[in-house]
Scaffold this active site. Structure first.
Site, PDB file in Angstrom:
ATOM      1  CE  LYS A  53      -3.986   2.030   2.439  1.00 41.29           C
ATOM      2  NZ  LYS A  53      -4.605   1.955   3.781  1.00 41.29           N
ATOM      3  CB  SER A  59      -8.047   3.502   3.192  1.00 33.72           C
ATOM      4  OG  SER A  59      -7.127   2.799   4.105  1.00 33.72           O
ATOM      5  CB  SER A  75      -8.050   0.649   6.073  1.00 33.55           C
ATOM      6  OG  SER A  75      -8.854   1.901   5.946  1.00 33.55           O
TER       7      SER A  75
END
Ligand code: GLN
Length: 488
Positions: free
Chosen positions: A79, A154, A178
């Protein structure tokens, strides 16, 4: 080489039998990911140089007859809120569009020491704020199961990459859900370890008392192997825990017979019927394997959304103060004075959701409102932690839904922040208590949308969590990457 079908074990076997070299695998994974990426926008950028250098180290070790590590040759997506030396790290923000960090996150170093191959950085909501991946400055991510739908957020890019089959495993970050929520929406495994289990050094801060790094994978075993590789005390993060790191994959076997599993009544009372039905089926699978299922109560659940959105925004407003147009970031070109430069750099750089949270966080911390909001929220956080402590006196683990609904359509909730915040209702409590939690696929709706079951255990009891997840995984039909599969 069929990249979407790979697991960590399969990569190990292929390297061992010399079916492919780490370099060949890395090249093929990079090619495949670049080809597939336009379908989802899961990756923001690829890191071929870094990947091939890491693969060369694995091949050299193999040639010398040394152990190349538990993740040897495994293509990993990371990420883009986790810093990588020499590889852009944007946090999904226009402000950091050109930021190239001078250092690596501890999790990244450990991943490569274990032989992992970082092929690219994944899209996410700006500074990890969101539940749909629609807050990225670089466009939304599409859910590989249904491209009209969000992948969750997210860490939507990491979940989508694993579901799409372009990476074998991925790292995400979880502050209030997330990792678990996108894992549930995309039909993959996602793990939020105990707070402090994995070093946060190099994880760009959103809400420091809640931030975690966690794995994504297609199988429970792969998350267990990845977590072990990145977990453990790090002198560079004073909140990282010194507790020894067990062999999670080894703890997975042995069955779940006799385990006491709690189902919080607050988690099922308002649940939409199809999701509830699939969760019930997962619970039945556990009962069928010898778990003792008990109804429990987590009475403070109703306050979790309010409590989280006060504490997380308060911490975010402080953490995001560092993006000032002087350090790290782009600077507004249209300013005459210093204060204009700060104002314009931040005003032009941050997206709407970040601005909303900075304002909310500044408000709840302001003189006159601090006691009414921030202090009160801290007290509620203690009550939520107490709920879990009391529950773990009676049960070994808690199970329930991850999200009240499966993946929703792009655009469906983006104009209604409160509705969006409510999608986190079941993930926030575990984050606030700092306990390990994960999402494991437990079936699909009639429309073919994946639904994840959440499993939570007491602090540092990830082993038992993985064991239960393996039982759910074995007890309900598996999910194949990419393809929508209605239930039989
Ligand atoms: N969806 C939650 C939020 O928007 C959680 C985000 C996260 O875990 N990073 O804050």
């Amino acid at each position: 080489m069929n990249i979407p079908s790979l697991t960590i074990g399969r990569v190990r076997e292929g390297l061992g039998k010399k079916e492919f070299s780490a370099r060949e695998l890395a090249e093929e994974a990079l090619r495949h990911a670049a080809e597939e990426n336009p379908k989802t926008n899961a990756y923001l950028h690829f890191s071929p140089e870094r990947a091939l250098a890491a693969a060369a180290r694995v091949d050299e070790k193999l040639a010398r007859g040394e152990d190349p590590g538990p993740l040897a040759g495994v293509p990993v997506a990371v990420k883009d809120v986790i810093v990588t030396r020499g590889v852009k790290t944007t946090c999904g923000s226009r402000l950091l569009a050109e930021y190239v960090p001078p250092y690596d996150a501890t999790a990244v170093i450990r991943l490569e020491q274990a032989g992992g191959i970082i092929i690219g950085k994944t899209n996410c909501d700006e500074f990890a704020m969101g539940s749909s991946n629609e807050n990225s400055a670089f466009g939304p991510v599409r859910n590989p199961v249904d491209p009209e739908r969000v992948p969750g957020g997210s860490s939507g890019g990491s979940a989508a990459a694993v579901a799409q089959g372009t990476a074998v495993v991925a790292l995400g970050s979880d502050t209030g859900g997330s990792v678990r929520q996108p894992a549930s929406f995309c039909g993959v495994v996602g793990v939020t370890p105990t707070y402090g289990r994995v070093s946060r050094y190099g994880l760009v801060a959103f809400a420091s008392s809640l931030d975690h790094i966690g794995p994504f994978s297609r199988t429970v075993r792969d998350s267990a192997v990845l977590l072990r590789a990145i977990a453990g005390r790090d002198p560079l993060d004073s909140t990282s825990a010194a507790a020894p790191v067990p062999d999670y994959a080894g703890l997975m076997d042995g069955g779940v017979k006799g385990l006491r599993v709690g189902v919080p009544r607050e988690y099922l009372k308002d649940l939409a019927s199809e999701t509830a039905g699939l969760i019930e089926r997962g619970i039945e699978a556990l009962r069928g394997q010898g778990c003792e299922i008990k109804e429990i109560s987590l009475p403070s659940t109703d306050y979790s959304v309010a409590c989280y959105y006060i504490i997380a925004t308060a911490e975010a407003s402080s953490n995001l103060a560092r993006y000032d147009g002087v350090r790290y970031t782009g600077r507004s070109a249209n300013s005459e004075t210093l204060s204009e430069m700060y104002r314009n750099s931040r005003g032009e750089g941050f997206g709407l959701e970040c601005k909303r949270r900075i304002m909310l966080g500044t408000y709840v911390l302001s003189h006159g409102y601090y006691d009414a909001y921030y202090l009160k929220a801290q007290k509620v956080r203690a009550l939520i932690a107490r709920d879990f402590a009391a529950a773990f006196e009676q049960v070994d683990a808690i199970v329930g839904p991850v999200s009240p609904f499966p993946a929703f359509k792009l655009g469906e909730k983006i104009d209604d922040p409160l509705e969006m915040y409510l999608s986190d209702i079941y993930t926030l409590t575990g984050s606030l208590a700092g306990i390990p939690c994960m999402s494991v696929p437990c079936g699909r709706t009639a429309q073919g949308l994946p639904v994840g079951m959440q499993i939570m255990t007491n602090h540092f009891d990830e082993g038992r969590m993985f064991r239960l997840a393996a039982a759910v995984e074995g007890g309900v039909p598996p999910v194949t990457p990419g393809a929508a599969q209605p239930l039989p």
